[in-house]
Design a protein around this motif. Structure first.
Motif, mmCIF file in Angstrom:
data_model
loop_
_atom_site.group_PDB
_atom_site.id
_atom_site.type_symbol
_atom_site.label_atom_id
_atom_site.label_comp_id
_atom_site.label_asym_id
_atom_site.label_seq_id
_atom_site.Cartn_x
_atom_site.Cartn_y
_atom_site.Cartn_z
ATOM 1 N N VAL A 263 31.499 14.883 12.878
ATOM 2 C CA VAL A 263 31.255 15.785 11.880
ATOM 3 C C VAL A 263 30.329 17.036 12.511
ATOM 4 N N ASP A 264 30.783 18.305 12.649
ATOM 5 C CA ASP A 264 29.997 19.359 13.053
ATOM 6 C C ASP A 264 30.819 20.532 12.729
ATOM 7 N N ASP A 265 29.991 21.747 12.481
ATOM 8 C CA ASP A 265 30.386 22.912 11.809
ATOM 9 C C ASP A 265 31.018 23.655 13.036
ATOM 10 N N ASP A 266 30.800 23.289 14.099
ATOM 11 C CA ASP A 266 31.389 24.132 15.547
ATOM 12 C C ASP A 266 32.562 23.420 16.092
ATOM 13 N N PRO A 267 33.677 23.693 15.861
ATOM 14 C CA PRO A 267 34.901 22.962 16.226
ATOM 15 C C PRO A 267 35.080 22.758 17.646
ATOM 16 N N ASP B 203 23.158 19.593 4.892
ATOM 17 C CA ASP B 203 22.791 19.248 6.320
ATOM 18 C C ASP B 203 23.209 17.843 6.616
ATOM 19 N N GLY B 204 22.729 17.390 7.746
ATOM 20 C CA GLY B 204 23.139 16.045 8.257
ATOM 21 C C GLY B 204 22.397 14.758 7.641
ATOM 22 N N ILE B 205 21.246 15.265 7.266
ATOM 23 C CA ILE B 205 20.380 14.111 6.489
ATOM 24 C C ILE B 205 21.053 14.224 5.088
ATOM 25 N N GLU B 206 21.329 14.950 4.462
ATOM 26 C CA GLU B 206 22.075 15.152 3.039
ATOM 27 C C GLU B 206 23.354 14.215 3.105
ATOM 28 N N PHE B 207 24.026 14.496 4.328
ATOM 29 C CA PHE B 207 25.265 14.067 4.337
ATOM 30 C C PHE B 207 24.874 12.383 4.899
ATOM 31 N N LEU B 208 24.047 12.037 5.412
ATOM 32 C CA LEU B 208 23.739 10.491 5.284
ATOM 33 C C LEU B 208 23.291 9.902 4.387
ATOM 34 N N ALA C 172 30.160 18.437 5.856
ATOM 35 C CA ALA C 172 29.777 17.339 5.437
ATOM 36 C C ALA C 172 30.687 16.974 4.244
ATOM 37 N N ASP C 173 31.111 17.903 3.294
ATOM 38 C CA ASP C 173 32.063 17.455 2.091
ATOM 39 C C ASP C 173 33.421 16.977 2.859
ATOM 40 N N GLU C 174 33.961 17.589 3.664
ATOM 41 C CA GLU C 174 35.217 17.303 4.516
ATOM 42 C C GLU C 174 34.970 15.815 5.040
ATOM 43 N N ASN D 124 36.129 8.335 2.492
ATOM 44 C CA ASN D 124 36.557 7.829 1.370
ATOM 45 C C ASN D 124 37.896 7.442 1.509
ATOM 46 N N ASP D 125 38.914 8.373 2.047
ATOM 47 C CA ASP D 125 40.112 8.054 2.209
ATOM 48 C C ASP D 125 40.312 6.731 3.439
ATOM 49 N N ARG D 126 39.498 6.669 4.301
ATOM 50 C CA ARG D 126 39.670 5.695 5.255
ATOM 51 C C ARG D 126 38.226 5.462 6.005
ATOM 52 N N PRO D 127 37.641 4.757 5.798
ATOM 53 C CA PRO D 127 36.303 4.547 6.314
ATOM 54 C C PRO D 127 36.338 4.330 7.742
ATOM 55 N N PRO D 128 35.584 5.115 8.743
ATOM 56 C CA PRO D 128 35.615 4.797 10.214
ATOM 57 C C PRO D 128 34.865 3.616 10.553
ATOM 58 N N ASP D 129 34.955 3.277 11.858
ATOM 59 C CA ASP D 129 33.963 2.403 12.239
ATOM 60 C C ASP D 129 32.502 2.868 12.529
ATOM 61 N N CYS D 130 32.436 4.284 12.568
ATOM 62 C CA CYS D 130 31.408 4.778 13.122
ATOM 63 C C CYS D 130 31.284 6.444 12.701
ATOM 64 N N VAL D 131 30.201 6.891 12.059
ATOM 65 C CA VAL D 131 30.119 8.309 11.973
ATOM 66 C C VAL D 131 29.159 9.096 12.891
ATOM 67 N N VAL D 132 29.410 9.979 13.346
ATOM 68 C CA VAL D 132 28.597 10.883 14.592
ATOM 69 C C VAL D 132 28.544 12.375 13.660
ATOM 70 N N SER D 133 27.262 12.613 13.365
ATOM 71 C CA SER D 133 27.090 13.942 12.619
ATOM 72 C C SER D 133 25.959 14.811 13.287
ATOM 73 N N ASP D 134 26.300 16.124 13.283
ATOM 74 C CA ASP D 134 25.315 17.187 13.264
ATOM 75 C C ASP D 134 24.425 17.201 12.246
ATOM 76 N N TYR D 135 23.284 17.768 12.569
ATOM 77 C CA TYR D 135 22.044 18.069 11.613
ATOM 78 C C TYR D 135 22.300 19.407 10.809
ATOM 79 N N ASN D 136 22.297 20.413 11.698
ATOM 80 C CA ASN D 136 22.095 21.717 11.244
ATOM 81 C C ASN D 136 23.731 22.186 10.961
ATOM 82 N N MET D 137 23.911 21.990 9.688
ATOM 83 C CA MET D 137 25.135 22.486 9.220
ATOM 84 C C MET D 137 25.043 23.310 7.800
ATOM 85 N N PRO D 138 25.705 24.299 7.588
ATOM 86 C CA PRO D 138 25.663 24.869 6.341
ATOM 87 C C PRO D 138 26.095 24.242 5.284
ATOM 88 N N GLY D 139 25.551 24.694 3.995
ATOM 89 C CA GLY D 139 25.728 23.829 2.730
ATOM 90 C C GLY D 139 24.732 22.398 2.764
#
Length: 243
Positions: A14-18, A68-73, A43-45, A51-66
């Motif tokens: 998950v990162d806001d920069d494709p 952020d990575g901590i709130e997502f965690l 984070a919403d996506e 929820n649709d299909r839990p992965p084995d691992c999540v890798v996430s950025d921190y600084n995202m609009p709306g």
């Protein structure tokens, strides 16, 4: 315990920069052909994907609009407390790291240039997935032991050769009549055996007639460091040898 060579590892990045998710996915899948990387740009996506299909691992950025990575965690931890979650971010402050740890992050890694950073990320992912798998197997084994003990007059123990300590399950403590004894310490020996273990149980048991007088444990005793087995009211059967 090593991961199976054919076991796919599903990763959600998950990162806001494709451009970053595309680059990271390319490097990760090149680093390990078991990796299958899905991406999300918010984070919403990411939560929808989990929820649709839990992965084995999540890798996430921190600084995202709306969100952020901590709130997502924090949102992930509400529903998936054990899901491996790695914060992979360019934000390297101690505050972010501290907040991530408090929120239950599995690992924290700063972004950087060069392929070494992606190799390190791949290794962190493998370690996190492996650790979760081992914890789940241990939980299943414990549940199976409890069911086994509940169903019959059985118990189990684990003998650690290095410390000469025997750890007893509740079923075994019940059989030997020592409900408050969780462990027993053997005298130092160069080659403690299963027979020695049986004698130790007999010594501490209030009902030694219930314990086996002889038994066999598989494996080379010179290499064995821990042995698990089942006690019954009549016999001792070897169930597993850990090297």
């Amino acid at each position: 315990m090593p991961l199976s060579s054919h076991q796919d590892i599903q990763i959600l990045h998950v990162d806001d920069d494709p451009s970053i998710t595309d680059l990271t996915g390319t490097f990760l899948e090149r680093e390990d052909d078991r990796f299958a990387v899905q991406t999300a740009t918010s984070a919403d996506e990411g939560l929808e994907n989990i929820n649709d299909r839990p992965p084995d691992c999540v890798v996430s950025d921190y600084n995202m609009p709306g969100t952020d990575g901590i709130e997502f965690l924090q949102a992930v931890r509400e529903e998936y407390p054990d899901l491996p979650f790695i914060l992979f971010t360019g934000e390297g402050s101690e505050t972010v790291a501290s907040d991530a740890i408090a929120a239950g992050v599995t690992d924290y890694l700063q972004k950087g240039s060069g392929t070494e950073r992606y190799e390190l990320l791949a290794n962190r992912i493998r370690n996190a997935v492996r650790a979760r798998g081992e914890a789940e197997r241990a939980d299943r084994q414990e549940q199976l032991m409890r069911l086994t003990e509940f169903a019959g007059d059985t118990g189990g123990f684990e003998f650690d050769r290095e410390s000469n300590t025997i750890l007893l399950t509740a079923g075994t403590r019940r059989i030997i009549g020592r409900p408050d004894t969780s462990k027993s310490l053997l005298r130092k020996r160069s080659n403690c055996s299963a027979r020695t273990t049986a004698r130790a149980f007999s010594k501490h048991s209030t009902e030694p007639s219930k314990l086996a007088r002889n038994c066999t444990i598989g494996g080379d005793s010179s290499k064995t460091t821990a042995t698990s087995a089942f006690w019954t009211s009549r016999s001792l059967q070897s169930s597993k040898t850990v090297r």
